[in-house]
Write a protein that holds these residues in place. Structure first.
Motif, PDB file in Angstrom:
ATOM      1  N   ALA A   1       0.828  -1.206   0.000  1.00  0.00           N
ATOM      2  CA  ALA A   1       0.000   0.000   0.000  1.00  0.00           C
ATOM      3  C   ALA A   1       0.866   1.262   0.000  1.00  0.00           C
ATOM      4  O   ALA A   1       0.575   2.226  -0.713  1.00  0.00           O
TER       5      ALA A   1
ATOM      6  N   THR B   1      -6.520   1.462  -3.205  1.00  0.00           N
ATOM      7  CA  THR B   1      -7.807   0.808  -2.986  1.00  0.00           C
ATOM      8  C   THR B   1      -7.529  -0.618  -2.546  1.00  0.00           C
ATOM      9  O   THR B   1      -6.441  -1.158  -2.775  1.00  0.00           O
ATOM     10  N   MET B   2      -8.502  -1.233  -1.932  1.00  0.00           N
ATOM     11  CA  MET B   2      -8.311  -2.604  -1.481  1.00  0.00           C
ATOM     12  C   MET B   2      -8.026  -3.518  -2.676  1.00  0.00           C
ATOM     13  O   MET B   2      -7.196  -4.423  -2.605  1.00  0.00           O
TER      14      MET B   2
ATOM     15  N   ASP C   1     -10.585  -2.413   6.730  1.00  0.00           N
ATOM     16  CA  ASP C   1     -11.059  -1.460   5.728  1.00  0.00           C
ATOM     17  C   ASP C   1      -9.903  -0.560   5.290  1.00  0.00           C
ATOM     18  O   ASP C   1      -8.797  -0.630   5.833  1.00  0.00           O
ATOM     19  N   ARG C   2     -10.167   0.298   4.317  1.00  0.00           N
ATOM     20  CA  ARG C   2      -9.136   1.168   3.752  1.00  0.00           C
ATOM     21  C   ARG C   2      -8.610   2.170   4.774  1.00  0.00           C
ATOM     22  O   ARG C   2      -7.404   2.455   4.811  1.00  0.00           O
TER      23      ARG C   2
END
Length: 211
Positions: free
Chosen positions: A18, A31-32, A52-53
């Motif tokens: 990420a 984004t995931m 979650d993000r």
């Protein structure tokens, strides 16, 4: 009972991927689905590692906060805090997405707490209450984030054209006077940061004595 299959990847690998995406293509690209692709996983499987993000971004911030080696604390609070802000600036320039995500975020990771601990240690000789020192460190970080954002987004050539047009219009006489007076060129970050550190700490000391 049979044991489940071990995770194919680690959270550390997910966060590293990420950060790489954000450094290369900006935070909006994180984004995931994109991060899952980078680590070679299915998009839904990524939720095994992060819920979650937003939580992923929290982990990214804490990850990069652990990259630099904090400067040595010498006992000179003014010099020590300045060294810390210079380090922050370098870190934010290395990760241009970082300044924009600091405000209002849950900054409770161990690396971020370590940074806070280092800052409190640097400010200890200033003789201020704990809450005041924590407030000052927040203000200092906000200043660095704003400064770096300006560095990364401003276009000096366009700014010079706009200011030049404004000055020649005659509508801004004090701006014209300030530019004519000059003063040896623009101040560099360490000088501006040092002014802010000294001014805020001394004002805090003054209020402490008065209060």
């Amino acid at each position: 009972m049979p044991r489940g299959r071990p995770p194919a990847y680690t959270r550390d690998q997910v966060v590293t991927a990420a950060v790489t995406v954000a450094d290369t293509d900006g935070l909006e690209a994180v984004t995931m689905r994109r991060v899952a692709t980078e680590v070679g996983a299915g998009a839904m499987s990524l939720y095994t590692y992060v819920p979650d993000r937003e939580h992923l971004i929290d982990l990214m911030v804490d990850r990069v906060a652990g990259e630099p080696v904090p400067p040595r604390v010498t006992g000179d609070w003014r010099a020590d805090v300045l060294a810390l802000l210079v380090m922050q600036r370098d870190l934010m320039r290395a990760h241009p997405w970082l300044p924009g995500v600091l405000g209002g975020r849950r900054l409770t990771g161990r690396n971020l707490l370590g940074f806070l601990e280092h800052g409190l240690r640097a400010l200890e000789p200033a003789g201020l209450p704990g809450i005041t020192k924590m407030t000052l460190l927040g203000l200092f970080t906000g200043f660095v984030a704003s400064y770096v954002t300006g560095e990364l987004t401003s276009d000096p050539a366009l700014a010079a054209v706009d200011i030049g047009a404004a000055v020649t219009s005659g509508d801004f006489p004090f701006l014209r006077k300030a530019l004519i007076e000059g003063g040896g060129g623009p101040l560099e970050f360490p000088a501006i940061a040092d002014w802010m550190i000294a001014g805020l700490v001394e004002q805090a000391r003054h209020q402490q004595k008065a209060g």
